[in-house]
Motif scaffolding. Sequence first.
Motif, PDB file in Angstrom:
ATOM      1  N   LYS A 133       5.894  28.736  24.962  1.00 24.58           N
ATOM      2  CA  LYS A 133       4.675  29.389  25.450  1.00 24.58           C
ATOM      3  C   LYS A 133       3.772  29.809  24.296  1.00 24.58           C
ATOM      4  O   LYS A 133       2.547  29.819  24.432  1.00 24.58           O
ATOM      5  CB  LYS A 133       5.029  30.594  26.319  1.00 24.58           C
ATOM      6  CG  LYS A 133       5.520  30.208  27.693  1.00 24.58           C
ATOM      7  CD  LYS A 133       5.833  31.428  28.539  1.00 24.58           C
ATOM      8  CE  LYS A 133       6.255  31.029  29.945  1.00 24.58           C
ATOM      9  NZ  LYS A 133       6.587  32.186  30.785  1.00 24.58           N
ATOM     10  N   LEU A 136       1.358  26.952  23.350  1.00 21.92           N
ATOM     11  CA  LEU A 136       0.397  26.454  24.338  1.00 21.92           C
ATOM     12  C   LEU A 136      -1.046  26.536  23.867  1.00 21.92           C
ATOM     13  O   LEU A 136      -1.873  25.695  24.228  1.00 21.92           O
ATOM     14  CB  LEU A 136       0.540  27.219  25.661  1.00 21.92           C
ATOM     15  CG  LEU A 136       1.748  26.868  26.523  1.00 21.92           C
ATOM     16  CD1 LEU A 136       1.853  27.814  27.707  1.00 21.92           C
ATOM     17  CD2 LEU A 136       1.684  25.430  26.982  1.00 21.92           C
ATOM     18  N   ALA A 144      -0.058  21.274  21.758  1.00 19.92           N
ATOM     19  CA  ALA A 144      -0.291  22.025  22.986  1.00 19.92           C
ATOM     20  C   ALA A 144       0.200  21.243  24.210  1.00 19.92           C
ATOM     21  O   ALA A 144       0.807  21.827  25.117  1.00 19.92           O
ATOM     22  CB  ALA A 144      -1.768  22.374  23.136  1.00 19.92           C
ATOM     23  N   ALA A 148       3.193  22.295  26.783  1.00 19.69           N
ATOM     24  CA  ALA A 148       3.003  22.409  28.231  1.00 19.69           C
ATOM     25  C   ALA A 148       4.123  21.696  28.989  1.00 19.69           C
ATOM     26  O   ALA A 148       4.643  22.215  29.980  1.00 19.69           O
ATOM     27  CB  ALA A 148       1.640  21.849  28.629  1.00 19.69           C
TER      28      ALA A 148
END
Length: 162
Positions: A133, A136, A144, A148
């Motif tokens: 997280k 992200l 990123a 995800a």
Amino acid sequence: MLSRTIATARTLPRSINLISKRTYVEAVENALKLQFSLPHETLYSGVKVNQVNLPAQSGKMGILANHVPTIEQLSPGVVEILEENSNTAKKYFISGGFATVQPNSVLSITAAEAFPLESFSPEHIRTLLTEAKGKLADSDAVVAAEAAITVEVLEQLEAATK
């Protein structure tokens, strides 16, 4: 052709019953044959099972013998296998894959990876989820995007191990 068929139907005697009748289905085997394969290993090869529950893209689904033929893309989640003559279910976590139900009660599952659910540590999952997280919002689009995907899989894994 259609006009000849209609004309023939009109000349049939009234005593012929043209309505089809429902009859009992012949006895069929009530076992589902499971083929569960990974690129590096075959977990099940033609093993008779009672039911398999799948995390399909279209929703969770249970597969029994004589299921309608279908092809489903699998989401990250738990494949639950209820073996014949067993009161317990074997559970494997998969990150995705495909399932094909064939007309002869054969279910083929193909996944990139599958691990027994009991082999995961809830604490380790939470640690990895926190790390993912944090990535992200990375400025690198590839990092990123990978984060995800990792978050999606780890959230499903965390839910499955509760």
